[in-house]
Design an enzyme around this catalytic site. Sequence first.
Site, PDB file in Angstrom:
ATOM      1  N   TYR A  30       2.286  -3.139   4.043  1.00  0.00           N
ATOM      2  CA  TYR A  30       3.053  -4.369   3.857  1.00  0.00           C
ATOM      3  C   TYR A  30       3.595  -4.870   5.185  1.00  0.00           C
ATOM      4  CZ  TYR A  30       7.597  -2.013   4.418  1.00  0.00           C
ATOM      5  OH  TYR A  30       8.673  -1.340   4.924  1.00  0.00           O
ATOM      6  N   ARG A  36       0.074  -6.128  13.462  1.00  0.00           N
ATOM      7  CA  ARG A  36       0.458  -4.804  12.940  1.00  0.00           C
ATOM      8  C   ARG A  36      -0.150  -4.570  11.556  1.00  0.00           C
ATOM      9  NH1 ARG A  36       6.694  -3.338  12.776  1.00  0.00           N
ATOM     10  NH2 ARG A  36       6.612  -4.821  11.047  1.00  0.00           N
ATOM     11  N   ARG A  42      -7.671   6.847 -13.030  1.00  0.00           N
ATOM     12  CA  ARG A  42      -6.968   7.387 -11.863  1.00  0.00           C
ATOM     13  C   ARG A  42      -7.725   8.545 -11.214  1.00  0.00           C
ATOM     14  NH1 ARG A  42      -3.456  11.630 -11.123  1.00  0.00           N
ATOM     15  NH2 ARG A  42      -1.776  11.307  -9.624  1.00  0.00           N
ATOM     16  N   HIS A  80      -7.673  10.492  -7.037  1.00  0.00           N
ATOM     17  CA  HIS A  80      -7.058  10.390  -5.710  1.00  0.00           C
ATOM     18  C   HIS A  80      -7.983   9.785  -4.657  1.00  0.00           C
ATOM     19  CE1 HIS A  80      -4.170  13.017  -7.587  1.00  0.00           C
ATOM     20  NE2 HIS A  80      -3.410  13.019  -6.513  1.00  0.00           N
ATOM     21  N   LYS A 131       2.828   0.936   8.504  1.00  0.00           N
ATOM     22  CA  LYS A 131       3.797   0.263   7.627  1.00  0.00           C
ATOM     23  C   LYS A 131       3.267   0.330   6.200  1.00  0.00           C
ATOM     24  CE  LYS A 131       7.042  -3.607   7.700  1.00  0.00           C
ATOM     25  NZ  LYS A 131       8.262  -2.818   7.604  1.00  0.00           N
ATOM     26  N   GLU A 167      15.212   6.708  13.953  1.00  0.00           N
ATOM     27  CA  GLU A 167      15.225   5.322  13.453  1.00  0.00           C
ATOM     28  C   GLU A 167      16.005   5.263  12.148  1.00  0.00           C
ATOM     29  OE1 GLU A 167      11.541   3.352  12.288  1.00  0.00           O
ATOM     30  OE2 GLU A 167      10.769   5.160  11.348  1.00  0.00           O
ATOM     31  N   LEU A 187       8.339   3.599  13.024  1.00  0.00           N
ATOM     32  CA  LEU A 187       7.629   2.320  12.975  1.00  0.00           C
ATOM     33  C   LEU A 187       7.994   1.553  14.247  1.00  0.00           C
ATOM     34  CD1 LEU A 187       5.876   0.488  11.072  1.00  0.00           C
ATOM     35  CD2 LEU A 187       7.992  -0.770  10.721  1.00  0.00           C
TER      36      LEU A 187
END
Length: 286
Positions: free
Chosen positions: A33, A52, A100, A102, A152, A184, A208
């Site tokens: 994101y 990014r 589902r 992985h 991110k 951070e 980040l």
Amino acid sequence: MSSTVYLNGEFVPYEKALVPVEERAFLFADGIYEVVRVYGGRPFDLEPHMARLVRSARELRLPEPDCEGLTRVTRELIERNQIQEGTVYYQITRGFHGPRAHAFPTGNGAPTVLVLTHPLAPEKLAEHERQLREGVAAITVPEQRWARCDIKSVSLLPNVLAKQQAVERGAYEALFVRDGFVIEGSSSNVFAVLDGEIVTYPACNYILNGITRQRVIRTARELGYTVREEGIPLAALSRCQELFLTATVTEVMAVTRVDGQAIGDGSVGPVVRALQQAFREAVQAL
Ligand code: PDD
């Protein structure tokens, strides 16, 4: 007014923007994101945020985002939703693939591409202005995240839990401590002023590399400050003159108390004020 959302190539009303239950972000947090701030109807630092996003996509082996297309979508959504002061949220995930499993799905399933806008309410903006003037409190928490915090990713559970602890203790931010260093915040980068120099953890896999962080480092050097990309020892907090956070919505925010102890003289210091002013000027030049 219901806002318009961009989802998988279409502009749709917010209520109609839905994804299937076996979407991989819902099951595995398998996505990335970005958050971009809009000032006066214009996106700020959109290009580095897009760069990014591309890097994060590569690291997770997601298809390369179409930055030009996303830039057009950004302008269109700001216009349609009449955003003056607000944010744009971008999320790209590995998409819907049931049942589902992985490992990456085989076959030609498409990623989910979502772009949302949110206005910042006048009360929120006023509260933010007050915090910029007066500073905020933070707490320290042990680092519990993975070793790829440079991506991110929407996998943010340790950040969520840390921020919630901060809220419950009346603080604005939780600062992660790794091997005795403050590295951070749960959603921000952290800087200290130590012996007159600005110190911030180096851009590596443990943090980040914030777009605001990079801008503030550049600005600080232009203003003549020495910036050292080194860890801030937890033990040095008691003798640092200033401590501050940077992030997209946070901007440059002084931390005046950590775990109940005052930083410096407990007020917003001159380095933060200079960096806040330079940031404001960059926004005005947009
Ligand atoms: N968070 N570190 C972390 C862990 C973050 O989540 C963020 C931003 C930053 C600052 O990055 P930038 O200056 O590029 O915003 C540092 C966003 C805003 C969020 O999750 O909402």
